[in-house]
Design an enzyme around this catalytic site. Structure first.
Site, mmCIF file in Angstrom:
data_model
loop_
_atom_site.group_PDB
_atom_site.id
_atom_site.type_symbol
_atom_site.label_atom_id
_atom_site.label_comp_id
_atom_site.label_asym_id
_atom_site.label_seq_id
_atom_site.Cartn_x
_atom_site.Cartn_y
_atom_site.Cartn_z
ATOM 1 C CD GLU A 1 -3.014 -1.100 0.344
ATOM 2 O OE1 GLU A 1 -3.711 0.128 -0.345
ATOM 3 O OE2 GLU A 1 -3.194 -2.464 -0.516
ATOM 4 C CG HIS B 1 -8.407 -20.355 -9.475
ATOM 5 N ND1 HIS B 1 -8.450 -21.228 -8.342
ATOM 6 C CD2 HIS B 1 -6.974 -19.395 -9.078
ATOM 7 C CE1 HIS B 1 -6.929 -20.985 -7.254
ATOM 8 N NE2 HIS B 1 -6.290 -19.720 -7.813
#
Lengths: 381, 329
Positions: free
Chosen positions: B69, B128
């Site tokens: 981040e 997925h």
């Protein structure tokens, strides 16, 4: 000469009576006060470090007065928040910092405002040391428009320049801190990021992910603030060097931070600081704080290791300040807190028209759905 | 000579290359922009979307890493290998990115793009294959964008990178290798599409089809089949899930009086569900001649076997069937 002898004997008597670190008089006495003195502080335990922070440090009178004032301000502000919370004027969560002042003030003493800092939710003290005012911090706690986040954030979400809160999710701030440090490295500005977390976060995966990223690539500064720890947390970052620091002694924290900052800025990579500190209050206002420890323990820490008392004793016994002078600071601080509390309890709440503002940054005004389809509210950036 | 070269300029570009071009242009334009994600650098990207960028921009700007981040002045593009993996970092996306501007009363901006393949692929099974459009679009503070073709991909990604807010940019793995014509305008360095505006891919009078991402193509295929039977479908490509272009949907429904939504995600609390609610609350409701029909993925985790997988997502025949039911023909 006589005055000097009197002072020395005063010092020695003071040393005998109280459990302060040994003192060496280094500066000459003149006029009223000693301008600076050298103190011996506890040695830090180190891990994977060839050197350690100094154990003989100099404190000037001006520095001492400044640190005293800020620590006292934090202490009084937190106690006032305790009061307001019990009166139900502060709502929700409130995590108080009293007892830990040496950490916030000691860290800030060895970094610059142009550096960066991020912490968890026990953040009021850091909001102050990072440039916030008591007034806007308290008004944020009471949820008023004059609050540092306009009443939108509350206790856990206060921000200033280069201070990224105030984070509610345990551990989330650690990867964020690494990101800030990455930005510093990316921009080549020689700034560092101090990233704080407690034992709750220490066991989280994202902490170790952060250690991994910090060490592999970015050469950032990572610092640790702990509650009274009983295990060797400071060894956990196996590949990151560490320091264990007496977090109740402002001078220790300051010196360790100075050492750590140099370490980071010289490109040696991240470093872990374990600050052994102690909070007098419970975890938050809903925790009385005595179910897992005795009142005697709290009292003992207060009497033997209180950071403000320690600084006060050092300054008084070295004739660096007078009792009256410190009392005057106390009075000024008390007034500042009272004024802030008055503002915090009389400032109006944020206006309802601003409910939806600041969802987005730098964006055109948008319509926001209210509680029902006919409630069309407005949001501006 | 001139016209021969002009003809070459109207070129076909795959979605993956359009995304690559968008990032390349934005990296060049603003040095604060950088890309991080698994395998984006030396490996050229798990799906090759970032091919060539590491060679051109180097270690500083193209970073191989798990999620990180940045809030201190940079403009990161964070690639998730798939949005399924974003769940590992979803706390950061929601609590650290989406909410921060509001919590800080506008003080702290988070100009970040989260991008990667979303929704079903082929044979990658349940863990997925999830579509996260509804999850992310649920949250105020985020913008959520879902491109279909190459022009969408390029124009919307550039818009997302230039936006000062956190943008969830949902690509589709099966679309990466699909070529589309790119106009000269779309090829220019300043081609930016507005976030929050839908596009009418095909005008029609009888029924409105609203879709996003890969399903837009299915809608167009269904529309082509139905056109032979005299049914003219208006196909709307949402492009943005949040903010959603409700006006465009309403205007279309007020013309066609029938609405069918088509999405790959699950039905409950999904994009179609939200469109139904919005239509009910607005002026277009009174123009409906039939209830809104939602065409969605089947409400099950995605199975592996091909026959099962094929029947877990909306097929063209499902769309045609639903349109005819809605039109009562």
């Amino acid at each position: 000469k006589l005055k000097m002898l009197t002072n020395i004997s005063n010092v020695l008597r003071a040393c005998a009576q109280r459990n302060v670190a040994a003192v060496v008089m280094s500066a000459r006495t003149y006029a009223d006060f000693t301008p600076e003195a050298t103190f011996e502080i506890k040695k830090c335990d180190t891990f994977k470090l060839d050197e350690a922070p100094a154990t003989q440090v100099v404190l000037t009178r001006d520095e001492g007065l400044e640190y005293y004032r800020i620590m006292q301000t934090i202490r009084r502000m937190e106690l006032k928040a305790d009061q307001l919370y019990k009166q139900k004027i502060i709502r929700g969560f409130c995590h108080l910092y009293d007892g830990q002042e040496a950490c916030a003030v000691g860290i800030e003493a060895s970094i610059n405002l142009s550096d960066h800092l991020i912490t968890a939710y026990r953040a009021h003290g850091y909001t102050l040391t990072r440039g916030g005012t008591v007034k806007e911090i308290m008004a944020e706690l009471t949820g008023r428009r004059g609050g540092i986040a306009k009443g939108k954030g509350g206790s856990m979400h206060m921000y200033t320049k280069h201070f990224y809160g105030g984070n509610g999710i345990v551990g989330a701030q650690v990867p964020l801190g690494a990101g800030v440090a990455l930005a510093c490295k990316y921009q080549g500005n020689n700034q560092l990021c101090v990233c704080l977390y407690g034992d709750g976060a220490a066991n989280q995966g994202q902490i170790f992910e952060t250690y991994n990223m910090a060490n592999n690539r970015y050469g950032m500064g990572t610092s640790v603030e702990r509650a009274a720890a009983s295990t060797d947390y400071f060894r956990r970052g196996e590949f990151i060097p560490g320091l264990r620091v007496d977090g109740m002694d402002l001078l220790c924290v300051r010196e360790a931070t100075r050492f750590a900052a140099d370490h980071c800025r010289s490109g040696k990579g991240p470093i872990l600081m374990e600050l052994q500190t102690y909070r007098y209050h419970g975890h938050s206002m809903s925790d009385p704080g005595v179910s897992y420890r005795t009142r005697e323990e709290i009292q003992e820490v207060r009497s033997k290791s209180d950071p403000i008392s320690m600084l006060k004793d050092r300054m008084l016994s070295n004739n660096m300040a007078s009792i009256e002078e410190l009392k005057e600071i106390d009075v000024e601080v008390r007034k500042e807190i009272e004024d802030a509390a008055l503002f915090a309890t009389t400032d109006p709440e944020p206006p309802l028209e601003e409910l939806c503002n600041h969802i987005y940054y730098n964006d055109a005004a948008v319509e926001v759905r209210g509680t029902n389809p006919w409630a069309k509210l407005k949001s501006v950036s | 000579q001139g016209s021969f070269i002009d003809a070459l300029v109207v070129l076909q570009m795959m979605v993956r290359d359009a995304l690559n071009q968008a990032m390349d242009e934005e990296l060049e334009r603003d040095e604060r922009v950088f890309l991080l994600g698994e395998e984006v650098a030396q490996y050229d990207g798990a799906y090759k979307v970032s091919r060539g960028l590491w060679k051109k921009y180097g270690d500083q700007r193209i970073i191989d890493t798990p999620i990180s981040e940045v809030r201190a002045g940079l403009r990161p593009i964070c690639e998730f290998m798939t949005f399924n993996f974003s769940m590992q970092a979803i706390d950061q996306v929601i609590n650290s990115a989406a909410k921060t501007c509001y919590m800080s009363a506008g003080f702290q901006a988070v100009p970040i793009v989260f991008r990667g393949p979303n929704g079903s692929s082929a044979g990658v099974a349940a863990q997925h294959s999830q579509c996260f459009a509804a999850w992310y679009a649920h949250c105020p503070g985020l913008k959520v964008v879902s491109p279909w073709n190459s022009e969408d991909a390029k124009g919307l990604l550039k818009a997302a990178i230039r936006d000062d807010n956190p943008v969830v940019f949902m690509e589709n793995e099966l679309m990466y290798g699909v070529p589309f014509e790119m106009s000269e305008e779309a090829l220019s360095k300043d081609f930016v599409l507005p976030i929050g505006k839908a596009k009418i891919e095909r005008p029609g009078n009888h029924v409105t089809l609203v879709s996003h991402s890969r399903c837009v193509g299915h809608c167009l295929d269904a529309a082509a089949v139905l056109a032979k039977e005299g049914i003219e479908c208006e196909v709307i490509n949402l492009r943005s899930i949040r903010p959603m272009d409700t006006d465009a949907i309403e205007a279309s429904v007020m013309k066609t009086n029938h609405l069918v939504t088509v999405e790959g995600g699950w039905p409950q609390f999904g994009v179609g569900a939200e469109i139904c609610a919005k239509i009910m609350e607005g002026p277009a409701f009174n123009y409906l001649d039939a209830p809104v029909t939602r065409v969605t993925g089947v409400d099950i985790p995605m199975p592996y076997a091909k026959i099962l997988e094929d029947n877990s997502v909306p097929q063209i025949k499902d769309i045609i069937f639903s349109i005819k039911k809605t039109l009562n023909v």
